[in-house]
Design a protein around this motif. Structure first.
Motif, PDB file in Angstrom:
ATOM      1  N   PHE A   1      -1.373 -17.549  31.485  1.00  0.00           N
ATOM      2  CA  PHE A   1      -2.335 -17.447  32.586  1.00  0.00           C
ATOM      3  C   PHE A   1      -3.181 -16.188  32.507  1.00  0.00           C
ATOM      4  N   SER A   2      -2.677 -15.166  31.780  1.00  0.00           N
ATOM      5  CA  SER A   2      -3.435 -13.903  31.712  1.00  0.00           C
ATOM      6  C   SER A   2      -4.737 -14.070  30.914  1.00  0.00           C
TER       7      SER A   2
ATOM      8  N   LEU B   1      -6.666 -16.895  31.199  1.00  0.00           N
ATOM      9  CA  LEU B   1      -7.405 -18.026  31.774  1.00  0.00           C
ATOM     10  C   LEU B   1      -8.890 -17.735  31.981  1.00  0.00           C
ATOM     11  N   GLY B   2      -9.185 -16.531  32.484  1.00  0.00           N
ATOM     12  CA  GLY B   2     -10.589 -16.152  32.710  1.00  0.00           C
ATOM     13  C   GLY B   2     -11.368 -16.144  31.402  1.00  0.00           C
TER      14      GLY B   2
ATOM     15  N   PHE C   1      -3.938 -23.732  33.825  1.00  0.00           N
ATOM     16  CA  PHE C   1      -2.554 -23.310  33.580  1.00  0.00           C
ATOM     17  C   PHE C   1      -1.603 -23.996  34.551  1.00  0.00           C
ATOM     18  N   ARG C   2      -0.431 -24.349  34.041  1.00  0.00           N
ATOM     19  CA  ARG C   2       0.672 -24.779  34.897  1.00  0.00           C
ATOM     20  C   ARG C   2       1.917 -24.028  34.451  1.00  0.00           C
ATOM     21  N   PRO C   3       2.705 -23.537  35.371  1.00  0.00           N
ATOM     22  CA  PRO C   3       3.917 -22.823  34.953  1.00  0.00           C
ATOM     23  C   PRO C   3       4.961 -23.800  34.418  1.00  0.00           C
TER      24      PRO C   3
ATOM     25  N   TYR D   1      -9.097 -26.897  36.480  1.00  0.00           N
ATOM     26  CA  TYR D   1      -9.220 -25.485  36.854  1.00  0.00           C
ATOM     27  C   TYR D   1     -10.113 -25.303  38.081  1.00  0.00           C
TER      28      TYR D   1
END
Lengths: 268, 287
Positions: free
Chosen positions: B105-106, B108-109, B137-139, B160
């Protein structure tokens, strides 16, 4: 760790370093103002913000590289800033990408009792197990977390063991056992294939033997073990070469940023 | 142990060592900058492993779905962003439908920016949801892959941007991972051999190509040999090869001269250091 005697700065050296830092800061600000003037004076919020972002990123990059001279307060500050920003970003992303859509919206902000009921059926147990993990913060009442861990370990073991055996053992063994002669291949291809297969065979057996500690490595076994070491050394050399390449790539990325984004050199 | 070493080295020698260390560090960025400033071009010949991924994507019919798992963050941007952009350009050029997701997720941007900028620059007529999808993202790591094996829209019910994925044009022929035509996993750590090969391609039988940082590349060669992945785009060199194949030389290609100069510099240092060590040992023996 205490600094070596030569690393300990004398007062004269401190003054020189402070003067050098001020000069470098002035040069940095001057270069930033000159090269980013278009963005800074664009009059739009987006343009100004982008220019400021580039200047800050360039400054932080140069401060990080100042560690190569020696440890200094600027480096420490930026190092801590990096950790803080990373944690903060992680917390926000975890909220937006995981907790909010998976827990808050379906349960707390459920649009109807029916939706809440079905959300609880699907998500209730996992959410409860997740909360039980938080009991680790107490020594006395940490026992519920063991149930969560037991389920996690059981799930991963159940899923992982057959998959690991298939992917990392059976498939790899299968790939290592190949016929020396491929039907219909040219003589050159057959010759190369035989050489490759022999190298793979010798490498696999000798490295496996090197890690076989039940027998003392002497006589013929010592030779096999030595061959295994040679294969390992070649492998470590390849890994080292790739690591150098990776680290240089990161430096190139920053140099590219400094030259083309910060200093606005025209790209070729 | 180091303290003992320091006490046996004279002050002058220690000062000299510190000076040498700083000179080596200072010279490295200079060596890297020279090719950029002098605009030296050193295009390479694409390696067979990179070519294989390129030809795999070229062989897909227009409208085929390519899953991109972008498992990296800005820390590995220098190596992985160029290969992402090059592969996305190829997809857009060939009318393939990229579906972009991440386990990191870090990043994603960054992934969003890469996808949007490439689409806007290279294929302005392409629309999110119709021609490409940013799932986000999905955990869950492996669980997400297993869930996608059942249903992709079930694992990612919204994209997203918060749009419902069920019924999206780009996903209309895709129910689960079994319907994916090709997966390209561009990773900075662990997700290729730790997740996508064992839980994805080995289980659901779709072809997978790997793009990775140079550090990871040696660990992936056995999977290429066993045909569990079709090819490897390794580090900045692999990215440059891919840019050349796509016919759009960009950041990675222009960085190759700097990379070569830096490698020559490091090789020179290794040789000099070995000679120095050899001479030092020999003089000690004589003493």
């Amino acid at each position: 760790m205490p600094e070596a005697p030569l690393e300990r700065a004398s007062s004269t050296r401190q003054i020189v370093e402070i003067v050098a830092a001020v000069v470098l800061l002035t040069i940095f600000l001057g270069a930033s103002a000159w090269r980013q003037s278009d963005g800074l004076s664009s009059g739009t919020l987006a343009g100004t913000a982008e220019a400021l972002g580039i200047i800050i990123a360039a400054g932080l990059t140069l401060i990080m590289y100042s560690f190569l001279y020696r440890d200094n307060p600027f480096f420490k500050a930026v190092e801590n800033l990096y950790v803080g920003v990373g944690l903060g970003y992680g917390a926000v992303m975890t909220w937006h990408q995981a907790l909010k859509p998976e827990v808050v919206e379906p349960i707390i902000l459920a649009p109807s009792f029916g939706a809440l009921g079905s959300a609880l059926i699907v998500r209730g147990v996992p959410i409860l197990l997740g909360f039980m993990l938080l009991t680790r913060i107490s020594r006395k009442y940490s026992w519920p977390s063991r149930y969560s861990y037991a389920i996690m370990i059981g799930w991963y073991a159940g899923m992982g063991i057959p998959i690991t055996i298939h992917t990392f053992i059976l498939e790899q063994v299968n790939a290592a056992i190949n016929p020396l002669f491929a039907p219909g291949a040219s003589p050159l291809a057959t010759f190369l294939s035989i050489n490759t297969q022999i190298i793979v065979l010798v490498g696999t057996v000798s490295v496996l033997y090197y890690f076989f500690f039940s027998l003392e490595h002497k006589g013929a076994g010592k030779v096999v073990s030595r061959v295994g070491i040679i294969f390992l050394m070649v492998s470590f050399g390849a890994s080292y070469g790739y690591t150098v390449m990776a680290r240089i790539s990161l430096l190139i990325g920053r140099v590219d940023f400094l030259l083309y984004d910060w200093l606005q050199r025209p790209r070729p | 142990m180091p303290e003992t070493a320091i006490t046996t080295v004279s002050d002058a020698e220690l000062r000299w060592q510190l000076m040498i260390r700083r000179i080596i560090h200072l010279l490295l960025p200079i060596v890297v900058m020279v090719p950029f400033l002098c605009e030296i071009d050193m295009p390479g010949k694409p390696s067979p492993l990179v070519k294989q991924i390129y030809y795999d994507l070229e062989a897909l019919e227009p409208g085929s779905v390519v899953l991109f798992s972008l498992d990296f963050d800005p820390g590995s941007q220098a190596e992985l962003a160029p290969m992402t952009v090059a592969a996305l350009r190829q997809c857009f050029k060939n009318d393939l439908h990229p579906i972009v997701m991440t386990h990191w997720f870090s990043g994603l941007g960054l992934h969003k920016r890469l996808l949007e900028e490439t689409a806007e620059e290279f294929a302005p007529d392409k629309k999110s949801g119709r021609d490409y999808v940013l799932l986000g993202f999905r955990p869950g790591g492996q669980s997400v892959i297993l869930s996608m094996g059942d249903s992709i829209t079930g694992a990612f019910d919204k994209d997203y941007y918060g749009k419902i994925t069920e019924g999206m044009d780009a996903l209309k022929d895709v129910d689960s991972l079994r319907d994916i035509d090709y997966a390209l996993v561009l990773s900075a750590g662990g997700t290729i051999d730790g997740m996508w090969i064992p839980y994805g391609s080995d289980r659901y039988g779709f072809p997978i190509g790997a793009g990775c940082t140079a550090v990871m590349a040696p660990d992936l060669y056995p999977f290429e040999q066993s045909k569990q992945i079709t090819g490897i785009i390794g580090g900045l060199r692999g990215a440059a090869d891919y840019e050349v194949l796509v016919g759009a030389p960009d950041d990675a290609t222009s960085a190759m001269a700097a990379q070569s100069f830096a490698h020559l510099y490091i090789i020179g240092l290794v040789i000099v250091a070995n000679i120095e060590e050899f001479v030092r040992k020999r003089s000690k023996k004589r003493e």
